[in-house]
Design a protein around this motif. Structure first.
Motif, short mmCIF file in Angstrom:
data_model
loop_
_atom_site.label_atom_id
_atom_site.label_comp_id
_atom_site.label_asym_id
_atom_site.label_seq_id
_atom_site.Cartn_x
_atom_site.Cartn_y
_atom_site.Cartn_z
N GLU A 120 43.56 41.67 31.22
CA GLU A 120 43.58 41.58 32.94
C GLU A 120 41.92 41.32 33.49
O GLU A 120 41.95 40.81 34.32
CB GLU A 120 44.03 42.47 33.53
N ALA A 121 40.84 41.89 33.24
CA ALA A 121 39.97 42.16 33.38
C ALA A 121 39.07 40.85 33.17
O ALA A 121 38.78 39.77 34.32
CB ALA A 121 38.61 42.83 32.98
N LYS A 123 40.96 37.52 33.21
CA LYS A 123 41.64 37.18 34.24
C LYS A 123 41.21 37.05 35.57
O LYS A 123 40.48 35.87 36.68
CB LYS A 123 43.04 37.18 34.18
N LYS A 124 40.45 38.29 35.79
CA LYS A 124 40.08 38.14 37.14
C LYS A 124 39.01 38.01 37.71
O LYS A 124 38.73 37.30 38.46
CB LYS A 124 39.65 39.72 37.80
N LYS A 125 38.03 38.01 36.36
CA LYS A 125 36.46 37.04 36.38
C LYS A 125 36.62 35.21 36.43
O LYS A 125 36.21 34.34 37.48
CB LYS A 125 35.50 37.51 34.87
N LYS A 126 37.27 34.95 36.33
CA LYS A 126 37.62 33.56 36.30
C LYS A 126 38.43 33.04 37.65
O LYS A 126 38.76 33.66 38.40
CB LYS A 126 38.80 33.29 35.68
#
Length: 126
Positions: A120-121, A123-126
């Motif tokens: 999840e982390a 994904k959020k960085k993308k």
């Protein structure tokens, strides 16, 4: 055990004596129950469960079965692993003791949650 990589987890387990096979299958079933979404594969010539990255590996040796939950999996449960030989990312379960399958399930669930949070982390960085 020969030096070639087994084709799959069934082939890996089949190369051991019946008593060891039973223990490996019990460990495999406990991991599967704790992480039903994880895929099985062979990695580093060992059975591996994969969920957003390697979850756990396991392998049979002369005197024990090792579970490889990584350093975080060992550290998080260190207080409950005092009866077992551990190293940075490995727990050894000797053949002369019952497998602690409920503890294994807890460790696997911990690692699955950890891998999901990391995914999840990312994904959020993308």
């Amino acid at each position: 055990m020969d030096s070639t990589s087994p084709a799959n987890v069934d082939a890996y387990i089949a190369q051991f004596p019946p008593g060891v096979q039973e223990r490996l299958q019990a460990l495999r079933a406990a991991i599967r129950e704790a992480a039903p979404d994880a895929a099985e594969k062979i990695s580093y010539r060992m059975p591996t469960f994969y969920l957003h990255g390697n979850l756990v590996h396991f392998a049979a040796f002369k005197d024990h079965i090792s579970l490889f939950p990584g350093p975080s999996g060992v550290e998080a449960f260190a207080h409950r692993l005092t009866d077992y030989k551990t190293s940075k990312g490995t727990i050894q379960f000797p053949y002369d003791k019952p497998l602690p399958l409920e503890l294994v399930k807890e460790i696997v669930r911990y690692r699955a949650d950890e891998n999901r949070r990391a995914a999840e982390a990312r994904k959020k960085k993308k």
